[in-house]
Design an enzyme around this catalytic site. Structure first.
Site, mmCIF file in Angstrom:
data_model
loop_
_atom_site.group_PDB
_atom_site.id
_atom_site.type_symbol
_atom_site.label_atom_id
_atom_site.label_comp_id
_atom_site.label_asym_id
_atom_site.label_seq_id
_atom_site.Cartn_x
_atom_site.Cartn_y
_atom_site.Cartn_z
ATOM 1 N N TRP A 410 0.735 -1.242 -0.135
ATOM 2 C CA TRP A 410 0.003 -0.065 0.242
ATOM 3 C C TRP A 410 0.803 1.262 -0.207
ATOM 4 O O TRP A 410 0.487 2.237 -0.621
ATOM 5 C CB TRP A 410 -0.798 -0.050 1.319
ATOM 6 C CG TRP A 410 -1.782 1.324 1.641
ATOM 7 C CD1 TRP A 410 -2.844 1.653 0.579
ATOM 8 C CD2 TRP A 410 -1.399 2.314 2.213
ATOM 9 N NE1 TRP A 410 -3.165 3.158 1.154
ATOM 10 C CE2 TRP A 410 -2.392 3.319 2.251
ATOM 11 C CE3 TRP A 410 -0.425 2.490 3.248
ATOM 12 C CZ2 TRP A 410 -2.431 4.648 2.847
ATOM 13 C CZ3 TRP A 410 -0.543 3.799 4.174
ATOM 14 C CH2 TRP A 410 -1.261 4.573 3.838
ATOM 15 N N HIS A 411 2.096 0.870 0.695
ATOM 16 C CA HIS A 411 2.997 2.461 0.649
ATOM 17 C C HIS A 411 3.754 2.374 -0.656
ATOM 18 O O HIS A 411 3.974 3.674 -0.732
ATOM 19 C CB HIS A 411 4.091 2.191 1.815
ATOM 20 C CG HIS A 411 3.420 2.391 3.119
ATOM 21 N ND1 HIS A 411 2.861 1.244 3.799
ATOM 22 C CD2 HIS A 411 3.377 3.560 4.086
ATOM 23 C CE1 HIS A 411 2.267 1.972 5.010
ATOM 24 N NE2 HIS A 411 2.530 2.828 5.194
ATOM 25 N N GLY A 412 3.631 1.688 -1.344
ATOM 26 C CA GLY A 412 4.251 1.693 -2.843
ATOM 27 C C GLY A 412 4.663 0.415 -3.369
ATOM 28 O O GLY A 412 5.162 -0.512 -2.608
#
Length: 622
Positions: A410-412
């Site tokens: 989700w963060h990347g």
């Protein structure tokens, strides 16, 4: 005059509306003055509440436009689509299949937008690597914008992530899901719903407000007691102090320098910067949510608590119950439980294991990493089917591991983010097994682990093995002391010393996982994987390499203000919860003249720490 109006009403990428800017507080002062006229405590009718909601929605859209420009259209589209879909979910409730189909459509639209803006570079690189193509990203929304404006002002070969898109998309997913499950009734008025989606204090970095928590507040009259007012002022000052005094000062004066060029700094300097980053990211993110909670409370709305002194945690699982609590609850409700939670494994469990294994293959190009992840899923499936007594524990751990991996992604779309999420997942799982082991087995495992790493370091002499050797020897020594106490007393040690030991272990573990998190942040998506891996590798080599003790004291003196602020931040963080509650309440109950004086002094002190280049909030990029 026209130039002044232009600066006020037009989006400027160099001057977005941030909580740390004077312009935001001028904006909020005007907003609040008009808000006070609208609410009129003597005439709090349904019409007045609707007028309040419409006004705050308009203000929030203006705020988002000043923060993100043309991306306001994405927010408007999501608001309209999910409002319409929720109405259809409610109308077709008699047919489970139709109602579920509308829910799936909502999730596909919302996650599709998130995937497009957040993972376009990843998918493009994946296709290029798999099929030998030379595709480039294409910004469809910029192309449409150029068509409408008959100009080429928007770049079509670069995709920019809209600020806060993850947060408001998660909110609308929670809304349609809660409507489907009957937890909340659909909002009849689209303007009221638009206010829920876009409420400006928490719009761009949370906390993530679930529909069932916030929508009932849309129809409640405004109330702000004397104590609530004082608490709101306290949270705003507290958040500004965290962000400007702790987070920004530590980042500008040490952390950014070390992470940008780790090879220019010694092992001790790299290690201290890593621990300081744990304080920076906490002060930055919790500082934002403190301000958001305070600003919302002044307008009579309650946002959920998002942090609960996470560095007091005694194990990784407790840490994730205290850190970014709104996201943790969201993931538990809308991902972990649907996967089967601690009951069983579902089709979704194995679907995500296979998909994550394929993502690992693309990110690393290594079949080994893919095989490890796939083997974990296969092992759990076999053991779950053949050993029923361990089935629930295995399924719960597998589902937790998937959630943490997806939390990393989700963060990347970076291998470092996957490592960060995976390490946290592994830490949670190991801690669960550790707590049910008897002390004889614990001591045996620690001795074998320490011996194995010591032997590996003797043979290969790698910096990363030096690092693990020191850490495992410290853990082994601590475990041995606990083991002796257990042999004497035949029960777990619950002294303040054992608590402090558990807290320090957890803080150290979380800090080292942050090495991969920070290395992947603030990077161009096109080059993120390579740069992040090089940064992480260089820092590990420096920390695990030979140390020159002669530079420690000069470093402590040269960076004395950084060291003092870091230690002061940790001491305040570790203060007893009851003491913190005591001074918050006493601040809130101060006479107004004394509170005003404290605010003036606090603002003066805080703004002495402002850096020349104001630092954006870390979680804006997510």
């Amino acid at each position: 005059m026209s130039e002044i109006l232009k600066n006020i009403f037009l989006f400027d990428t160099a001057h977005p509306l941030l909580f740390t800017h004077f312009y935001f507080w001028a904006f909020f002062a005007i907003v609040y003055a008009l808000f006070a006229l609208i609410i009129d405590r003597q005439k709090q009718s349904r019409g007045r509440m609707h007028m309040r909601n419409v006004y705050l929605m308009a203000v929030s859209w203006f705020f988002y436009y000043k923060t993100s420009g043309i991306f306001l259209l994405i927010l408007a589209f999501v608001t309209l689509s999910d409002w319409l879909i929720a109405q259809q979910i409610d109308r077709t409730r008699a047919s489970q299949a139709k109602s579920r189909a509308w829910l799936v459509l909502s999730v596909v639209i919302d996650l599709g937008l998130l995937a497009y803006f957040k993972y376009a570079y990843f998918f493009t690189n994946m296709l290029n690597d798999m099929f030998g193509l030379s595709l480039e990203v294409f910004d469809l929304f910029a192309y449409i914008g150029n068509g409408f404006s008959n100009s080429g002002r928007f770049l079509v070969d670069t995709i920019i992530l809209p600020v806060g898109i993850s947060f408001y998309l998660f909110q609308v997913i929670s809304y349609t899901s809660d409507v489907f499950h009957g937890r909340v009734k659909p909002v009849k008025n689209i303007l009221d719903f638009g206010f829920y989606v876009s409420f400006f204090p928490q719009l761009v970095a949370g906390p993530i407000v679930r529909a069932s928590e916030f929508i009932p507040q849309l129809y409640k009259p405004f109330h702000l007691g004397r104590r609530q007012f004082g608490i709101a002022v306290f949270w705003m000052l507290n958040g500004l102090a965290k962000k400007i005094i702790l987070s920004d000062y530590l980042a500008v004066n040490l952390i950014d320098r070390v992470f940008d060029n780790p090879l220019l700094f010694s092992g001790f300097e790299n290690l201290f910067a890593l621990f300081a980053y744990s304080m920076q990211v906490y002060a930055d993110f919790s500082g934002y949510t403190d301000i958001a909670i305070g600003v919302a409370l002044l307008m009579g709305f309650y946002l959920p608590k998002n942090f609960d002194s996470p560095y007091k945690s005694q194990n990784p699982q407790e840490f994730w119950r205290r850190w970014h609590m709104s996201l943790s609850r969201w993931l538990k409700t809308y991902l972990y439980i649907p996967l089967g939670g601690n009951r069983n494994a579902t089709f979704g469990t194995y679907f995500w294991i296979i998909l994550i294994a394929l993502i690992a293959l693309v990110l690393t190009g290594s079949w080994i990493a893919t095989g490890i992840i796939a083997a974990i899923g296969l092992t759990v499936a076999i053991v779950g089917l053949t050993v029923p007594s361990h089935r629930k524990l295995l399924y719960a751990n597998l589902n937790s591991f998937i959630v943490m991996l997806l939390g990393g992604l989700w963060h990347g779309a970076s291998w470092n983010f996957m490592i960060w999420g995976g390490l946290n997942g592994i830490g949670m799982i190991l801690n669960k097994f550790w707590r049910v082991m008897n002390w004889h087995l614990r001591m045996l495992i620690m001795l074998l682990l320490a011996g194995g790493i010591y032997a590996a370091d003797y043979v290969w002499a790698l910096p990363v093995l030096h690092l693990f050797k020191v850490w495992t020897l410290i853990l082994c020594a601590g475990t041995f002391i606990h083991y002796i106490v257990w042999l004497i007393r035949r029960k777990e040690s619950n002294t303040w010393l054992s608590t402090a030991w558990a807290v320090l272990q957890t803080f150290t573990f979380i800090t080292f996982t942050r090495l991969f998190f920070r290395s992947s942040s603030n990077l161009d998506p096109a080059t993120a994987n390579q740069v992040a891996w090089e940064t992480a590798t260089n820092m590990v080599n420096q920390i695990g390499g030979a140390w020159d003790s002669r530079i420690i004291l000069p470093f402590m003196w040269e960076y004395r203000y950084v060291v003092i602020l870091f230690l002061l931040g940790m001491v305040i963080h570790w203060l007893p919860t009851k003491f913190k509650q005591w001074y918050r309440i006493n601040f809130a109950l101060m006479p107004l003249w004394l509170m005003v004086l404290c605010v003036v002094v606090a603002v003066f002190v805080i703004y002495q720490f402002i850096t020349a280049d104001m630092q954006p909030f870390i979680y804006f990029q997510f």
